[in-house]
Design an enzyme around this catalytic site. Sequence first.
Site, PDB file in Angstrom:
ATOM      1  CG  HIS A 247      -1.702  -1.224   1.413  1.00 27.53           C
ATOM      2  ND1 HIS A 247      -2.960  -1.432   0.907  1.00 27.53           N
ATOM      3  CD2 HIS A 247      -1.354  -2.375   2.042  1.00 27.53           C
ATOM      4  CE1 HIS A 247      -3.370  -2.639   1.230  1.00 27.53           C
ATOM      5  NE2 HIS A 247      -2.408  -3.240   1.911  1.00 27.53           N
TER       6      HIS A 247
ATOM      7  CB  SER B  54      12.799  22.438 -14.708  1.00 31.68           C
ATOM      8  OG  SER B  54      11.972  23.564 -14.887  1.00 31.68           O
TER       9      SER B  54
ATOM     10  CD  GLU C  83       8.472  12.371 -14.742  1.00 31.70           C
ATOM     11  OE1 GLU C  83       7.478  13.088 -14.649  1.00 31.70           O
ATOM     12  OE2 GLU C  83       9.630  12.833 -14.782  1.00 31.70           O
TER      13      GLU C  83
END
Length: 456
Positions: free
Chosen positions: A155, A276, A289
């Site tokens: 979890h 970035s 990703e």
Amino acid sequence: MKLWQVDSEFSASAEADLLNNSLPVDQRMNLVDVIGSKAWTKNLARYGILTKDEMDQMLDGLDQIQEEFESKTFTYLADDEDIHTAVERRLGELIGALAGKLHSGRSRNDQVATDFRMWVLGAAQEMVNTMEQYQNALIRRAEKDMGIIFPGYTHFQQAQPILLSHWWLSHFWAIQRDKIRLNNLISMTDSMPLGSGALSGSGFAFDRHALATDLGFAEPTPNSLDAISDRDFAVEFLFITSLTGTHLSRMAEALVLFCSKEFGFMQFTDQFSTGSSLMPQKRNPDMMELVRGKAGTLLGKLTGLMATLKGLPSAYDKDLQEDKEPVFEAFDTLQLLLKVCIQAIPGITVYPEKILNKMDPAMLATDLADYLVEKNVPFREAHHAIAKAVKVAEELNLSLQHLPLDQWQRIHPVCDDEILDLFTFERSIARKDSWGGTSKRSVTEQLAYAKRKLSA
Ligand code: ARG
């Protein structure tokens, strides 16, 4: 004019052509198409439709076409509707009217089904090889990180301590099963549709067994209708690529988290993270990703083809032309994802100290319960006792390992000072010593087994 056209008056509109022509996609099957035609040429000669001399001329022409494909000098023309007609058109340019005999007894329906199977067989084998390189990267990582203690999660809450190597190897076994799936797919796809004609079989009683042997297939397909309708192999290929994508995504998602500031467990090299455009401090795990994101795209290709097939009647319908694009794209995508993982995994820096600092001793709660079980307390009672201890520690604002012995004895009278020695992750890990567990001995055995599987 198209190769099959008898009357030039009824030309399709430019848009209809654009919709109909599959050459931009299926030229990827150029080599298998010409190899198929060479086997077909020999088949025609065996039957007597071509003389030995005609066969030789035709094979020479096809050899030249193959050479043009290999050297990328083949010129496609605007009227080439698909790869099959492009080859036949070019053969005509090379050997004249004799080329018109090539398609005797054959339909593009059995031809495309055969080409596509041949392509998928080659792609599946290539993918197995790439998967093995990926497994190798995981094995080397498991070796390198042997002994590093890591939190195991359920979890996504810290659950029980494990070895990091155990975690890396968990990803190895998922791919091992995907490889078995691919090998299964290879054996199921290994029947040759050629000679099935348009749908009912060829009008000439060819020796399809000899033809299958020529083309390297295990056998000819046993039912012509099924042979030209079947795209199971394409669906299954898409399923496997989608499942492997999901397996990679599972790992990628965890790595994204482990590399975040909040965790700080690991870091990718600059080569596999990007900055970035706005925030100078950022190091984003874009590659992982994208692995995660592409898994969604791969699933879309599977559901897309399933939707196309659902509702089709038996035999060939042009809808089936939609089968190749998703398969080719899924192949390219998964190969790329595997290769990026193969390159990115070895360079990851792991920070064992930071990991240990973030590990909650409450992960030893199961071991404490096991301790009571060994003192003959029924497990359910032990579970309750430890849950109570966690609560008491919380109330006293202590971490579990600092709970004093008198508190433990109040929680359960069988507790003795041995319980205070239980608070090490090493001890907990060492206890998971049966086959498949996370003890160092077990994981070392598992690693050796994984290596044996890989070299088998
Ligand atoms: N380009 C077609 C495909 O990929 C080849 C088969 C065409 N057959 C036909 N009956 N029009 O499916």
